[in-house]
Design a protein around this motif. Structure first.
Motif, PDB file in Angstrom:
ATOM      1  N   GLY A  10       0.722  -1.024  -0.164  1.00 59.69           N
ATOM      2  CA  GLY A  10      -0.075   0.135   0.116  1.00 59.69           C
ATOM      3  C   GLY A  10       0.945   1.264  -0.021  1.00 59.69           C
ATOM      4  O   GLY A  10       0.285   2.249   0.058  1.00 59.69           O
ATOM      5  N   SER A  11       2.085   1.170  -0.106  1.00 62.05           N
ATOM      6  CA  SER A  11       3.082   2.395   0.261  1.00 62.05           C
ATOM      7  C   SER A  11       3.762   2.841  -1.501  1.00 62.05           C
ATOM      8  O   SER A  11       4.699   3.670  -1.396  1.00 62.05           O
ATOM      9  N   ASP A  12       3.477   1.994  -2.506  1.00 63.12           N
ATOM     10  CA  ASP A  12       3.967   2.506  -3.828  1.00 63.12           C
ATOM     11  C   ASP A  12       3.308   3.456  -4.095  1.00 63.12           C
ATOM     12  O   ASP A  12       2.125   3.856  -3.900  1.00 63.12           O
ATOM     13  N   ASN A  13       3.891   4.436  -5.016  1.00 65.85           N
ATOM     14  CA  ASN A  13       3.289   5.597  -5.307  1.00 65.85           C
ATOM     15  C   ASN A  13       2.576   5.436  -6.857  1.00 65.85           C
ATOM     16  O   ASN A  13       2.690   5.760  -7.984  1.00 65.85           O
ATOM     17  N   THR A  14       1.665   4.181  -6.663  1.00 64.84           N
ATOM     18  CA  THR A  14       1.120   3.596  -8.067  1.00 64.84           C
ATOM     19  C   THR A  14      -0.283   3.374  -7.589  1.00 64.84           C
ATOM     20  O   THR A  14      -0.302   2.138  -6.686  1.00 64.84           O
ATOM     21  N   PRO A  15      -1.534   3.817  -8.093  1.00 67.70           N
ATOM     22  CA  PRO A  15      -1.471   5.146  -8.620  1.00 67.70           C
ATOM     23  C   PRO A  15      -1.135   6.233  -7.849  1.00 67.70           C
ATOM     24  O   PRO A  15      -1.437   6.336  -6.638  1.00 67.70           O
ATOM     25  N   SER A  16      -0.516   7.292  -8.358  1.00 69.73           N
ATOM     26  CA  SER A  16      -0.329   8.553  -7.924  1.00 69.73           C
ATOM     27  C   SER A  16      -1.536   9.287  -7.769  1.00 69.73           C
ATOM     28  O   SER A  16      -2.624   9.103  -8.285  1.00 69.73           O
ATOM     29  N   VAL A  17      -1.420  10.478  -7.066  1.00 68.77           N
ATOM     30  CA  VAL A  17      -2.497  11.223  -6.865  1.00 68.77           C
ATOM     31  C   VAL A  17      -3.041  11.829  -8.324  1.00 68.77           C
ATOM     32  O   VAL A  17      -4.355  12.001  -8.609  1.00 68.77           O
ATOM     33  N   ASP A  18      -2.270  12.077  -9.274  1.00 65.30           N
ATOM     34  CA  ASP A  18      -2.559  12.698 -10.434  1.00 65.30           C
ATOM     35  C   ASP A  18      -3.402  11.471 -11.243  1.00 65.30           C
ATOM     36  O   ASP A  18      -4.240  12.021 -11.943  1.00 65.30           O
TER      37      ASP A  18
END
Length: 681
Positions: A582-590
């Protein structure tokens, strides 16, 4: 007069050869029974990989890169080679527990068979049969081959590589020697695409064995090794490069900080496993955090602290260390003998010497790396030691037997000493938890005592050496294998779990601190009870599907552990935000913003809004709340509306549920705590 030459009578295998072939068949059949017994009882193994396998059947890109979710957002946190056979099995047999687990059982039996063929070329048929039996009865190997983790294929590929380098060393032709060495490099490269840098741990042993064992000129050996290095890098990195250069849409690599496979290789799942790195964006417990329910944040029953004792302590010792003292004792004897032979200027056989460097180096190097690894490390990794333990222990026992039988030197005492050491260590291991088949420790001592008495008696009365020595040696081998065999049978009788373990610790999940503040769960099922969805999960999914419209993603949840039950038991398009932890930047906020804007995503199950007066709590699983997860949570709270729990039959104070790995309606996600269903856009 015409004479005719009678046709030659067909050559028949000698009875001894037929007996050996049947013995190998029985050993392989025993391994097969241990690995497949009760695997079709509804369990789906490790939910993380099981969910990914189903997603990988949805498209070629998902299959090629190992996408965890059907939408192709993020992959599993390892290369996909170990999952490809599972996908093929599911394509053939359908999505069932036994279809997911069958490939690993086949890989395990193949490793037993191939270890026999490899050791036979080095040390003879009897040693090979004993080595195959030891591998088949190694408790952690039984547990691993009944699961769908990556290690079964890794072990098979490395044993196959050992076979190839053995053939290379023994080949008398330049072309054959080089060809087999290149084959070895290719197989290790395939191991890299199974579990990355862990496959390379054996390389020093393979290189050293080739250098000391090959009869080729030194210059040719070095050129062969250079060629093998080229093949190794090509076989290891083609998939990594393919993902980087892929022209179309592709899933981000789970466990990486930037979505690339290169980052995974050299980060969390590569050097991070050795030198310590919890994962992408992982953070430790918040200040003042309290221990999670049912676990601790300090020292646990399972002692996995790094150091030379790790392979012998606590939970780990019961997985692999039964014959480790014997193996180390054998290596010491072989080393002393080798030094004495060198000083006496009595050269030995290069191929025999190479075998000791190969298997002894595999055992020592891998054991040291595992002992001092600072990153995330699990006890079941020790199955990689099993082939080396089996080869060294089997060759050592037969060597000590020959010294006992054929010499009048004091070296005969080494065999009873080896039996005594191994029996004593088995007694110690079983005594850690005597309620778990504790009777075996007394049985081992009794059988070992009889064996030692017979061996000593055979030497005191030389005319009875044959009559006493052989049965005593057989009894000694039985004493060494008794408890591992019992533990292996017990592992075969247990339900398949996501965190393969054998012995009494397997049902005791513990949370343990890692360097830098992260945590690891040891013991327990790991994958949880994945046989069905909870009633709340079914109601949530029904609600979002009825209100989703044409959204491409039915539901987004936090982390792969929460998404996995939906993937395994439904055909819904569910994605896990942030990958495994749960800590990957995938998906990002964008990416979330774009999904919501174009109607791809409408519903997210995320943490409930926090009560500012509530005390901080520690995360249940490894990883914690990294910056990327916190940013996603903040964006969701600011841009999405909480759905009234009454609309889907939830709880007014946030849905906590009760999963086997922690609280949460998704069956126990990495974050735990109360959840809320949010509608976005």
């Amino acid at each position: 007069m015409t004479t005719t030459t009678p046709e030659a009578a067909p050559v028949r295998a000698r009875p001894a050869n037929r007996w050996r072939a049947w013995t190998l068949a029985v050993i392989c059949l025993t391994a097969a029974l241990l690995y497949v017994w009760k695997i079709g009882n509804g369990q789906l193994g490790n939910s993380y990989y099981s969910g990914a396998v189903k997603s990988m059947t949805q498209s070629f890109t998902n299959f090629l890169f190992g996408s965890f979710d059907p939408y192709g957002v993020v992959t599993v946190d390892k290369p996909p080679m170990s999952l490809w056979p599972q996908v093929v099995s599911v394509w053939i047999f359908g999505y069932h527990g036994w279809a997911l687990l069958l490939p690993q059982a086949i890989e395990g039996v193949a490793a037993v068979f191939l270890l026999h063929r490899t050791v036979r070329r080095w040390a003879g048929e009897k040693v090979a049969l004993l080595a195959a039996l030891i591998l088949a009865l190694t408790p952690i190997t039984v547990a691993v081959n009944r699961d769908n983790n990556t290690d079964s294929l890794l072990v098979l590929l490395l044993v196959a590589a050992a076979y190839a380098v053995t053939r290379s060393i023994q080949d008398s032709t330049g072309r054959g020697r080089t060809g087999w060495l290149l084959c070895c490099a290719f197989l290790v490269g395939c191991g890299f695409l199974t579990k990355m840098l862990q496959a390379w741990i054996v390389l020093p042993a393979f290189v050293l064995a080739y250098l000391v064992g090959s009869t080729a000129p030194v210059k040719r050996r070095l050129l062969d090794l250079c060629g093998a290095a080229v093949v190794l890098f090509a076989a290891s990195f083609w998939w990594v490069a393919l993902h980087d250069w892929w022209p179309g849409d592709k899933p981000a690599i789970g466990g990486s900080t930037d979505g690339s496979a290169w980052d995974l290789v050299f980060g969390y799942n590569g050097f991070g496993r050795v030198f310590g790195q919890e994962g992408p964006g992982a953070a430790g417990p918040p200040p003042g955090a309290q221990p999670p329910p049912g676990g601790t944040t300090g020292a646990t029953v399972t002692d996995q602290s790094s150091g030379l004792t790790r392979m012998f302590a606590g939970e780990v010792g019961g997985q692999i260390s039964w014959l480790l003292p014997l193996s180390l004792f054998v290596l010491l004897v072989v080393a002393v003998t080798g030094v004495r032979r060198i000083t006496a200027k009595r050269p030995g056989l290069p191929a025999e010497r190479a075998g000791w460097f190969l298997w002894g180096g595999w055992l020592v190097v891998t054991g040291l790396v595992f002992s001092y690894a600072q990153g995330i490390w699990h006890s079941y990794y020790t199955t990689m030691l099993a082939p080396a333990v089996a080869a060294v222990a089997a060759a050592g026992l037969v060597r000590l037997w020959r010294a006992y039988r054929d010499t009048d030197a004091p070296a005969w005492v080494l065999l009873p000493v080896a039996v005594a050491i191994s029996a004593a260590w088995a007694f110690v291991l079983v005594s850690v938890e005597p309620s778990w088949f504790g009777w075996t420790r007394w049985a081992v001592l009794l059988v070992a005592a009889v064996a030692i008495a017979g061996l000593v008696g055979g030497r005191l009365w030389p005319d009875r050496r044959r009559g006493l020595g052989r049965p005593a040696f057989a009894a000694g081998c039985a004493a060494l294998l008794l408890t591992p065999a019992v533990w292996s049978a017990a592992a075969a009788n247990d339900a398949v779990s996501g965190m393969p373990l054998a012995g009494p610790m397997k049902n005791r999940p513990q949370v343990q601190n890692l360097p830098g503040g992260g945590m690891i769960m040891t013991g327990g099922s790991g994958g949880g009870d994945n046989r069905t969805l909870s009633g709340l999960q079914e109601r949530i999914l029904d609600y979002v599907q009825r209100h989703n419209g044409n959204a491409g993603i039915d539901l987004a949840v936090h982390g792969a552990q929460e998404a996995a039950p939906f993937l395994m038991h439904t055909d819904a398009t569910v994605v896990g935000l942030g990958g495994f932890m749960g800590s990957d930047n995938t998906p990002s906020v964008d990416q979330l913003r774009r999904w919501v804007a174009d109607g791809t995503l409408k519903f997210v199950m995320a943490n409930a809004k926090k009560d500012p007066n509530a005390p901080a709590t520690a995360p249940r699983l490894l990883g914690g709340t990294g910056p990327a997860q916190q940013e996603r949570q903040q964006w969701i709270e600011q841009n999405c509306a909480v759905v009234d729990p009454a609309a889907y039959g939830g709880s007014a104070d946030g849905d906590k549920g009760s999963g086997p790995m922690g609280s949460g309606p998704m069956g126990g996600g990495p974050m735990g705590g109360a959840k809320s269903l949010y509608q976005c856009g």
